[in-house]
Write an enzyme that holds these catalytic residues in place. Structure first.
Site, PDB file in Angstrom:
ATOM      1  CD  GLU A   1      59.799  29.901  76.085  1.00 27.19           C
ATOM      2  OE1 GLU A   1      58.763  30.241  75.770  1.00 27.19           O
ATOM      3  OE2 GLU A   1      60.558  29.320  75.299  1.00 27.19           O
TER       4      GLU A   1
ATOM      5  CG  HIS B   1      54.847  19.588  78.214  1.00 28.04           C
ATOM      6  ND1 HIS B   1      54.556  19.397  76.834  1.00 28.04           N
ATOM      7  CD2 HIS B   1      55.039  20.957  78.274  1.00 28.04           C
ATOM      8  CE1 HIS B   1      54.585  20.672  76.176  1.00 28.04           C
ATOM      9  NE2 HIS B   1      54.878  21.417  76.938  1.00 28.04           N
ATOM     10  CG  HIS B   2      49.694  20.700  82.111  1.00 24.65           C
ATOM     11  ND1 HIS B   2      49.118  21.559  83.710  1.00 24.65           N
ATOM     12  CD2 HIS B   2      49.478  19.396  82.168  1.00 24.65           C
ATOM     13  CE1 HIS B   2      48.781  20.325  84.243  1.00 24.65           C
ATOM     14  NE2 HIS B   2      49.080  19.300  83.543  1.00 24.65           N
TER      15      HIS B   2
ATOM     16  CD  GLU C   1      55.423  28.934  74.842  1.00 16.98           C
ATOM     17  OE1 GLU C   1      54.712  28.344  75.853  1.00 16.98           O
ATOM     18  OE2 GLU C   1      56.442  28.516  74.370  1.00 16.98           O
TER      19      GLU C   1
ATOM     20  CD  GLU D   1      61.269  27.339  72.022  1.00 17.53           C
ATOM     21  OE1 GLU D   1      60.943  26.302  72.596  1.00 17.53           O
ATOM     22  OE2 GLU D   1      60.465  28.337  72.066  1.00 17.53           O
TER      23      GLU D   1
END
Lengths: 700, 700
Positions: A502, A413-414, A484, A508
């Site tokens: 996304e 995850h970045h 994003e 979420e």
């Protein structure tokens, strides 16, 4: 008439006739006409089965530093051609895709600008139109700055539209369903708060824009191959229902830095009288370049679980401590009291790895593993993460060993926090760290205002950055799932390691107040045009308060609708997002998620109406298995499921996971039934679907 | 008086007495007084030998998102201390430097802002004052955005000033010498055109700012340790001669993003009644942190020649072809016709290498070696260079071999064209390429508008970038000479691999119209405060038309003044900038350049008056050799050169390179004499200097 006048008229007529040029789709349903107006303004129009889809619409670009590309054109050349090839994507809804179009290439010269010339290339497919501007190499055209692109889409009527407020920084709005004439009135309430948002017009809209005309024509406007250019939004003139391109500005208001030879992205218009054709359209992919990657063996669809939902719901935290503020390399985490709620601990991750291994999942996503999460959000912090330094309770080496021993990968995850220079500075180191520690896929994120400040998520600067990160990932044989970031425009054909984005309101948000029950009946018509979405479905515990008593949100679907999403929301990257302990309580329903494929030989839209319902069937790649998903909005309905895609003469066993008789998304989401039945290619199944419900079928 | 009124008066008096705090320099000449005004506004003032230098001046910072740091302060603590240490720079004008000051640390609390507190630290040296703001870690202070810093310098009078127009992007203006009251009237003509410039006020000034009062006090204002902050310029209130800090904005107008704990740079005021003290001041270095580099053996002063002046004059070109426009990785240079005037060819570079080897030079700078020079200038081009791909006629490997065989290094050139993201993307690759090919020093450049657009050369964003490039260079053991970057603020103490900057109008401007004859009599008082300048002197052929008939510029100095500059313009990096064939015609004068040292044990100002003349003597590091340089402005003069720094009782041979009797910078620049004489510590030499002239002496 006098002879000279007559000649003049004739010449004019001929000129008029010569100036308009048409091509049709291969099946002749669509007709594209290019025409130069008086003053040499280029226009086009599009009709479908003789009905106008796009009325005469202007084309052109306004410039900052060179004479504009707006008028004064003459047609110096037109060329037509056709193309028909089939290609195989590395992953997708279909094993092979046909790329079949007729093309018109118009060369336009501006005599008054020293014979400077551009080209407009139109391609008409059976399912729509794509066109783009081209700026060829020539003595009188070199560098130029775009002030605004003026591509119009003059719609024929006040269509029903499924739209998002036009914004330079976010797509996380709820889709609004309304007539175009109602956009202005509904804009204010549509613009819900987001940590990074920039609207630009009271009638601004994003693409993909989905519409339906009064007489049942489905129209979708988007762009393809967005490379080194600013993202196109649309500005609606609600007096005459004309949309016009509205590019994303940079920090000083410019909208594009260009150097000839170059081209704009393709502007796309998908058209059909069948909603399903829009869902199945491959037009956007077909307009992208084939991949140059020679070896694609490292690119594989992924089914995963993750240390994520527990943080989204508030049950645990990304951050290791409760410090208000940290400085990387300065804050000594070994000396700080942990908050005791950190999600990404070695122990917890091992539980997820065990669960993944036991249930045949490929990978475990872990968020919150690295130093910096205490003050990552909303601080516009430059040096926010370094992407390689773990918290004291996350043992990189041990987890590498453990995951490998179980045949499971960890997904890196970045989160960049919008601090893009910082991410680029660390990119090689971060990718190397991944390779050294067994990670082959990364979820990246761009939450928050972009740094460098003044730039926008969807401007040319960031479009260039996202591509930079994807290409460099390709050098390291790393797959990318960018959140994003810019919504996809078919670039995964050229860069198949871009396996997800996304770029819309995802699962979420069910924890941040909820999505509307029709949300996922719209997304495939809007967001999914151009590329898959990492929607992360699979929430069985729809009441968030079960995980975090302070959170009153709930998922606005039934449990079996969540199963259906694995089929209706196509993605090569599919997460079972809920917590393992919840899945263990519903292991019978969970079986569908274990079984469902993530890559397909073929796909079939059985029923579809944007905003209302979708039923899709797909054949698993290289297997004799089929999966069906059907979803509805807030209204109950009876779905009609055909099985005529099954090989004839064979009998298969279908397992149907459906809403219980009294199920509903808000009152009784966890009521479901599982039954088996025999099916053949002749079977037609009528299945009841609850409000906000759905069902899933596996056929083997 | 009534008892209570009396008590009140007494308390007030005590409070007033308590609120002012003074410290002096070690020699007691300077007095710094801190005082809190009514409303809790912090102020300071500075006097020298009881004369006011800075009258009562306010301090503070205006913020965007948290309550300002402007007033409402109370003094919660004051601490005094002193410091006296000697340290040795890796290179410099002196072998060792004394850091001796008295310090006052004031802690200021804003009761109305939940007792938020800051500190102001004052250090008073014998040669001036430095002070900075500090923002300590605390619950009520975390992230904040600076809207503007409001540090005042209330000058005592309408001083004579040597100033540059305040600008966020360039320092390449001619220094204007005028009274402060004349700044406004002279600003317009002072702002000459530059490819990247942004003035901000009709009375804006840059630092270092040099001034002289009517009664002969020399005052210099600058900053030290500019790290992760915006560059300070000064805005003059010409009604009362108060200067106020004016920071450089970013793309959206913000002036600094801060996270506690942090601090501002030091604001420095050098004061003396001797001009030479300003030249010799080490105050700015002393305020910087000592270096953390453990191994500094790879950092060595450099004397070099270069394939550069031939392009500056127009005799040859940086570009290989005459194409209008190129695209890296696309343009195939092997298929394009070269323009036949390319400077950086293997053959030509070998000539320079031979010349360097024959004459004892360390290195050859080569500009124009890499693809991309055809359209690098003024196009705001993003992907302008890749820093590793040479033109077809520049053989990297062969030149590596050849240079190594001759014991000469090649200096790498990284022109970024202001495209900073592009440079950072390539930085590791570029530095690795250097290491692999034998380069250990790089001249970088930032010509043109900064990309990301909206940012400025001197904003926090770029200050952060320059530091990033220097630090990363340190990782690769590479020395950096950054042109068009931020003017230095003593950071070479911490990062001694920063061996040079330009950050002012250099020798190249002699070819772009000429510098004024007094230019280099000013620069050591302005630009050189804070760090050395790569001025690149040594032009013997002062008429540019000799190289390029189309260029009518001429160097506004005599030939021997060019020799003197090697002593008066201190730099660890010294170029003999003219062409080898010219030096070969004047090999007797050239001998001085071959001999002169580039690193020193000690330095002595013999005579100096800013704008008029400078005479300096220096002792070569580790050798019994001394070098003297003396320069004048447009006026002839007689210089007085003492030799009392020579060891007593010894005789040395001095070689004097001086203007011929009839020499002058404009009519007869190449008239010179060389004579030898014996000197001892008692010798006093009177030497005639021509208009725009100078002389150089080597003593062995």
């Amino acid at each position: 008439m006098r002879k000279s006048l007559f000649t003049m008229l004739l010449v004019t007529l001929c000129a008029v006739v010569v100036k308009a040029q048409s091509i049709t789709s291969p099946d002749k349903n669509l007709t594209l006409t290019f025409e130069l107006q008086a003053n040499g303004v280029p226009t086009y129009k599009l009709s479908y089965k003789k009905k106008p889809v796009i009325k005469t619409s202007k084309l052109g670009l306004e410039t900052k530093d060179v004479p504009p590309f707006m008028d004064g054109f003459t047609v110096s050349k037109t060329e037509t051609s056709n193309f028909d090839e089939t290609w195989n994507p590395v992953w997708g809804e279909q094993k092979s895709i046909r790329n079949h179009y007729n093309e018109l290439l118009v060369t336009l010269t501006q005599k008054a600008v020293k014979d400077r010339f551009i080209r407009i290339r139109f391609r008409v497919f059976n399912d729509g139109l794509g066109f783009r501007y081209e700026f060829p190499s020539q003595p009188n055209l070199n560098y130029f700055i775009i002030k605004e692109e003026h591509t119009q889409f003059a719609l024929a009527d006040d269509h029903k539209a499924f739209w998002l407020p036009g914004d330079f920084d976010t797509q996380e709005y709820e889709t609004v369903t309304s007539k175009l004439s109602e956009v202005r009135g509904k804009m204010k309430s549509a613009v819900t708060p987001n940590v990074s948002q920039t609207t630009f017009s009271p009638t601004g809209l994003q693409t993909p824009l989905m519409m339906k005309s009064q007489d049942g024509l489905y129209i979708n406007i988007h762009e393809a191959a967005l490379v080194d250019y600013s993202c196109m939004s649309l500005n609606l003139d609600d007096k005459n229902y004309t949309l016009e391109s509205f590019l994303t500005p940079d920090a000083i208001g410019d909208k594009g830095y260009m150097q000839a030879p170059t081209q704009s992205p393709w502007r796309t218009v998908i058209v059909s009288d069948k909603a399903g054709d829009v869902l199945m359209s491959k037009l956007v992919y077909n307009l992208n370049e084939p991949t140059k990657y020679k070896d694609v063996s490292w690119i594989k669809p992924v089914k995963y679980v993750g240390v994520w939902w527990e943080m989204i719901t508030g049950k645990s935290t990304w951050a290791y401590t409760d410090l208000e503020s940290v400085q990387l390399g300065v804050t000594d985490y070994t000396k700080v009291k942990p908050n005791g709620k950190h999600g990404a601990t070695t122990e917890n991750v091992k539980k997820y790895i065990d669960f993944a291994a036991k249930n045949g999942f490929d990978a475990v996503l872990v968020e919150g593993w690295n130093q910096g999460w205490e003050d990552w959000f909303g601080k516009t912090k430059d040096y926010v993460f370094d992407f390689v330094t773990p918290y004291p309770d996350f043992d990189v080496k041990e987890l590498h060993r453990y995951a490998a021993s179980k045949g499971v990968k960890i997904i890196m995850h970045h989160e960049t926090s919008g601090s893009v220079r910082n991410y680029e500075r660390h990119l090689d180191t971060a990718y190397k760290f991944m390779v050294e520690n067994g990670y082959n896929a990364v979820k990246s994120g761009y939450v928050g205002q972009i740094i460098p400040r003044g730039e926008h998520h969807y401007g040319q600067w960031l479009v260039n950055h996202y591509m930079y990160a994807i290409k460099k990932a390709g050098d390291y044989k790393i797959m990318v799932n960018a959140h994003e970031a810019i919504r996809p425009t078919g670039l995964a054909r050229t860069y198949p390691n871009l396996i997800g984005n996304e770029a819309a309101r995802g699962t979420e948000y069910e924890s941040f107040g909820g999505n509307t029950p029709d949300h996922t009946t719209i997304l495939p018509f809007t967001r999914l045009i151009g590329g898959p979405m990492d929607y992360t479905p699979g929430i069985f515990q729809t009441r968030i308060s079960a995980y975090n008593p302070a959170n009153n949100s709930f998922v606005h679907t039934t449990l079996t609708k969540q199963l259906a999403l694995y089929v209706t929301m196509y993605s090569p990257l599919q997460m079972a997002a809920d917590l393992p302990e919840t899945y263990e309580k519903f292991s019978d329903a969970f079986q569908f998620i274990k079984d469902v494929a993530v890559d397909w030989d073929d796909s079939y839209v059985l029923e579809a109406e944007p905003g209302d319902y979708i039923s899709i069937a797909r054949k698993a790649k290289g297997k004799n298995e089929w999966y069906v998903g059907s979803i509805t909005d807030e209204n109950a309905r009876v779905a009609t499921i055909k099985f005529n895609y099954l090989p004839k003469g064979k009998t298969y066993e279908a397992t149907i996971y459906a809403d219980g008789k009294d199920a509903s998304f808000d009152k009784n989401p966890q009521s479901y039934t599982i039954r088996k039945m025999k099916v053949t290619s002749k079977t037609v199944l009528k299945q009841q679907v609850a409000p906000g419900g759905g069902f899933a079928i596996s056929v083997k």
